[in-house]
Design a protein around this motif. Structure first.
Motif, PDB file in Angstrom:
ATOM      1  N   ARG A  88       0.832  -1.198   0.000  1.00  0.00           N
ATOM      2  CA  ARG A  88       0.000   0.000   0.000  1.00  0.00           C
ATOM      3  C   ARG A  88       0.869   1.251   0.000  1.00  0.00           C
ATOM      4  O   ARG A  88       1.979   1.248   0.530  1.00  0.00           O
ATOM      5  N   SER A  89       0.339   2.303  -0.594  1.00  0.00           N
ATOM      6  CA  SER A  89       1.079   3.555  -0.648  1.00  0.00           C
ATOM      7  C   SER A  89       0.996   4.277   0.697  1.00  0.00           C
ATOM      8  O   SER A  89      -0.091   4.381   1.280  1.00  0.00           O
ATOM      9  N   PRO A  90       2.108   4.807   1.184  1.00  0.00           N
ATOM     10  CA  PRO A  90       2.076   5.534   2.453  1.00  0.00           C
ATOM     11  C   PRO A  90       1.224   6.794   2.411  1.00  0.00           C
ATOM     12  O   PRO A  90       0.774   7.270   3.446  1.00  0.00           O
ATOM     13  N   ILE A  91       0.979   7.356   1.210  1.00  0.00           N
ATOM     14  CA  ILE A  91       0.172   8.575   1.158  1.00  0.00           C
ATOM     15  C   ILE A  91      -1.321   8.266   1.012  1.00  0.00           C
ATOM     16  O   ILE A  91      -2.139   9.165   1.128  1.00  0.00           O
ATOM     17  N   ALA A  92      -1.650   7.011   0.752  1.00  0.00           N
ATOM     18  CA  ALA A  92      -3.059   6.610   0.660  1.00  0.00           C
ATOM     19  C   ALA A  92      -3.208   5.183   1.170  1.00  0.00           C
ATOM     20  O   ALA A  92      -3.588   4.274   0.419  1.00  0.00           O
ATOM     21  N   PRO A  93      -2.904   4.971   2.444  1.00  0.00           N
ATOM     22  CA  PRO A  93      -2.897   3.608   2.986  1.00  0.00           C
ATOM     23  C   PRO A  93      -4.267   2.945   3.007  1.00  0.00           C
ATOM     24  O   PRO A  93      -4.356   1.725   3.185  1.00  0.00           O
ATOM     25  N   GLU A  94      -5.313   3.721   2.806  1.00  0.00           N
ATOM     26  CA  GLU A  94      -6.653   3.153   2.797  1.00  0.00           C
ATOM     27  C   GLU A  94      -6.977   2.426   1.494  1.00  0.00           C
ATOM     28  O   GLU A  94      -7.936   1.641   1.430  1.00  0.00           O
ATOM     29  N   ILE A  95      -6.192   2.655   0.449  1.00  0.00           N
ATOM     30  CA  ILE A  95      -6.436   2.000  -0.843  1.00  0.00           C
ATOM     31  C   ILE A  95      -5.746   0.642  -0.848  1.00  0.00           C
ATOM     32  O   ILE A  95      -4.527   0.557  -0.655  1.00  0.00           O
ATOM     33  N   PRO A  96      -6.476  -0.443  -1.099  1.00  0.00           N
ATOM     34  CA  PRO A  96      -5.852  -1.775  -1.072  1.00  0.00           C
ATOM     35  C   PRO A  96      -4.937  -1.998  -2.270  1.00  0.00           C
ATOM     36  O   PRO A  96      -5.061  -1.330  -3.307  1.00  0.00           O
ATOM     37  N   THR A  97      -4.010  -2.928  -2.125  1.00  0.00           N
ATOM     38  CA  THR A  97      -3.200  -3.331  -3.266  1.00  0.00           C
ATOM     39  C   THR A  97      -4.074  -4.141  -4.226  1.00  0.00           C
ATOM     40  O   THR A  97      -5.173  -4.576  -3.873  1.00  0.00           O
ATOM     41  N   VAL A  98      -3.567  -4.369  -5.448  1.00  0.00           N
ATOM     42  CA  VAL A  98      -4.341  -5.161  -6.404  1.00  0.00           C
ATOM     43  C   VAL A  98      -4.570  -6.581  -5.881  1.00  0.00           C
ATOM     44  O   VAL A  98      -5.641  -7.170  -6.112  1.00  0.00           O
ATOM     45  N   ALA A  99      -3.603  -7.128  -5.165  1.00  0.00           N
ATOM     46  CA  ALA A  99      -3.775  -8.473  -4.607  1.00  0.00           C
ATOM     47  C   ALA A  99      -4.882  -8.480  -3.563  1.00  0.00           C
ATOM     48  O   ALA A  99      -5.743  -9.372  -3.547  1.00  0.00           O
ATOM     49  N   GLU A 100      -4.880  -7.468  -2.696  1.00  0.00           N
ATOM     50  CA  GLU A 100      -5.920  -7.372  -1.671  1.00  0.00           C
ATOM     51  C   GLU A 100      -7.288  -7.092  -2.287  1.00  0.00           C
ATOM     52  O   GLU A 100      -8.314  -7.490  -1.726  1.00  0.00           O
ATOM     53  N   SER A 101      -7.284  -6.395  -3.443  1.00  0.00           N
ATOM     54  CA  SER A 101      -8.534  -6.007  -4.068  1.00  0.00           C
ATOM     55  C   SER A 101      -9.145  -7.107  -4.927  1.00  0.00           C
ATOM     56  O   SER A 101     -10.289  -6.995  -5.361  1.00  0.00           O
ATOM     57  N   GLY A 102      -8.385  -8.169  -5.158  1.00  0.00           N
ATOM     58  CA  GLY A 102      -8.951  -9.304  -5.875  1.00  0.00           C
ATOM     59  C   GLY A 102      -8.328  -9.635  -7.202  1.00  0.00           C
ATOM     60  O   GLY A 102      -8.851 -10.472  -7.939  1.00  0.00           O
ATOM     61  N   MET A 103      -7.175  -9.002  -7.551  1.00  0.00           N
ATOM     62  CA  MET A 103      -6.516  -9.342  -8.809  1.00  0.00           C
ATOM     63  C   MET A 103      -5.001  -9.395  -8.617  1.00  0.00           C
ATOM     64  O   MET A 103      -4.257  -8.520  -9.084  1.00  0.00           O
ATOM     65  N   PRO A 104      -4.496 -10.412  -7.912  1.00  0.00           N
ATOM     66  CA  PRO A 104      -3.051 -10.525  -7.697  1.00  0.00           C
ATOM     67  C   PRO A 104      -2.310 -10.652  -9.030  1.00  0.00           C
ATOM     68  O   PRO A 104      -2.796 -11.255  -9.987  1.00  0.00           O
ATOM     69  N   GLY A 105      -1.129 -10.055  -9.086  1.00  0.00           N
ATOM     70  CA  GLY A 105      -0.316 -10.116 -10.295  1.00  0.00           C
ATOM     71  C   GLY A 105      -0.413  -8.886 -11.172  1.00  0.00           C
ATOM     72  O   GLY A 105       0.446  -8.672 -12.034  1.00  0.00           O
ATOM     73  N   LEU A 106      -1.421  -8.066 -10.974  1.00  0.00           N
ATOM     74  CA  LEU A 106      -1.589  -6.858 -11.785  1.00  0.00           C
ATOM     75  C   LEU A 106      -0.715  -5.743 -11.200  1.00  0.00           C
ATOM     76  O   LEU A 106      -1.209  -4.766 -10.645  1.00  0.00           O
ATOM     77  N   GLU A 107       0.585  -5.875 -11.323  1.00  0.00           N
ATOM     78  CA  GLU A 107       1.520  -4.926 -10.726  1.00  0.00           C
ATOM     79  C   GLU A 107       2.266  -4.168 -11.820  1.00  0.00           C
ATOM     80  O   GLU A 107       2.963  -4.760 -12.635  1.00  0.00           O
ATOM     81  N   PHE A 108       2.089  -2.853 -11.821  1.00  0.00           N
ATOM     82  CA  PHE A 108       2.711  -1.988 -12.827  1.00  0.00           C
ATOM     83  C   PHE A 108       3.129  -0.671 -12.177  1.00  0.00           C
ATOM     84  O   PHE A 108       2.537  -0.241 -11.186  1.00  0.00           O
ATOM     85  N   ALA A 109       4.137  -0.046 -12.775  1.00  0.00           N
ATOM     86  CA  ALA A 109       4.560   1.286 -12.348  1.00  0.00           C
ATOM     87  C   ALA A 109       4.779   2.148 -13.583  1.00  0.00           C
ATOM     88  O   ALA A 109       5.177   1.652 -14.645  1.00  0.00           O
ATOM     89  N   SER A 110       4.522   3.420 -13.447  1.00  0.00           N
ATOM     90  CA  SER A 110       4.809   4.376 -14.512  1.00  0.00           C
ATOM     91  C   SER A 110       6.124   5.072 -14.189  1.00  0.00           C
ATOM     92  O   SER A 110       6.392   5.397 -13.031  1.00  0.00           O
ATOM     93  N   TRP A 111       6.945   5.295 -15.209  1.00  0.00           N
ATOM     94  CA  TRP A 111       8.210   6.009 -14.977  1.00  0.00           C
ATOM     95  C   TRP A 111       8.360   7.128 -16.008  1.00  0.00           C
ATOM     96  O   TRP A 111       7.684   7.152 -17.033  1.00  0.00           O
TER      97      TRP A 111
END
Length: 326
Positions: free
Chosen positions: A231-254
């Motif tokens: 979870r992001s420290p600036i929005a800890p209330e938002i679940p990760t994709v794994a917690e939200s029901g879709m594990p593996g959907l991990e991406f970052a923008s650069w």
């Protein structure tokens, strides 16, 4: 004064006339005039935010004026082509997100080689994406939303800021993991797409946290998940994709900065040093953290190696999704 002496004086004056301009030129190192930073997307989106930050830090560190020029269109290729065609003199630079390097893989017609026709200078920062929904969409997590999507898929569409961007890859992967083929609607940047998502003309979007989080915090959009392992420290209330029901959907923008091909190594090193120092500024670190991003400080060589690995990974994602260039 005899003829021989006059001839010698004329030759000396001519020699001095040739030498002095060259000496003056050597004594006036780069930069001596305004540096133009081209952002190939509209104002207000994450690419614009990072591009303006880069321009600001270059101006401060190099002691010259910098201007940001937003040249959007054709999924970022209009602005990038302007930089490719510019003289490699350090006065025209490209500030773009990760989508830039994937142009040939996602678009039918790109007027340049996104890797070979540009000089990689520095990667600025990176951050996770948010899986977003208009508040009218049922469910507070991906798992809670999926039954509605599967029951009436034609009622739902994804907004997209640019083909080949991290969020585009994430949407393709979302569709694959959910067993869906929801409509993807392209826009010229995050700003216009987020506007339509808020208005309800779109129902879903995956976009960088830096652009989307303010709309979530003021209640105009709903965040179903963050595309990171933690979870992001600036929005800890938002679940990760794994917690939200879709594990593996991990991406970052650069986000990075490039120059035209053939940019002299000395200029590349100076721009890189200015940006690395700028990204290490505590005020910048704090500002990026507030947007859900973190700074990246790499050498030009490390940036080039990162690009090679990123293109390889994302090309495989597109192949698995059987994506056909638009």
């Amino acid at each position: 004064m005899n003829t021989t002496r006059r001839t010698m004086m004329r030759r000396l004056a001519l020699a001095l006339g040739l030498i002095l301009p060259l000496s003056a030129q050597a004594a006036d190192p780069w930069p001596q005039r305004t540096i133009r930073v081209v952002v190939p997307y509209p104002p207000g989106g994450p690419a614009d935010i990072m591009g303006r930050l880069a321009a600001q830090k270059l101006g401060e560190r190099l002691g010259v004026n910098t201007v940001v020029e937003n040249r959007s269109g054709a999924s970022g290729t209009v602005g990038a082509e302007a930089v490719r065609a510019a003289a490699p003199d350090g006065y025209t630079l490209l500030a773009a997100p990760s989508v830039h390097v994937m142009g040939r893989q996602v678009l039918r017609s790109v007027p340049y080689d996104p890797v070979g026709d540009f000089t990689p200078i520095a990667r600025l920062g990176q951050g996770p994406l948010l899986v977003l929904a208009n508040p009218s969409v049922p469910g507070r997590t991906i798992a809670e939303m999926l039954p509605a999507l599967r029951a009436q898929p034609s009622n739902f569409s994804f907004g997209l800021s640019a083909f080949g961007a991290a969020n585009h890859l994430a949407v393709l992967d979302f569709n694959r993991r959910a067993g869906l083929d929801l409509l993807i609607v392209p826009y010229r940047g995050s700003g216009p797409a987020l506007t339509d998502l808020i208005a309800g003309q779109l129902q879903l979007m995956i976009d960088p946290m830096s652009a989307a989080l303010p709309h979530v915090q003021d209640g105009r959009l709903k965040a179903l998940a963050v595309t990171s392992a933690r979870r992001s420290p600036i929005a800890p209330e938002i679940p990760t994709v794994a917690e939200s029901g879709m594990p593996g959907l991990e991406f970052a923008s650069w986000y990075g900065v490039w120059g035209p091909r053939g940019l002299p190594a000395e200029i590349v090193q100076r721009v890189n040093a200015a940006l690395v120092a700028g990204m290490r500024d505590p005020n910048v670190v704090e500002r990026l953290a507030a947007l859900g991003n973190e700074p990246v400080t790499e050498t030009p060589e490390e940036f080039a190696a990162f690009i090679e690995a990123d293109v390889r990974r994302n090309t495989e994602i597109l192949r698995t999704a059987r994506y056909q260039p638009e």
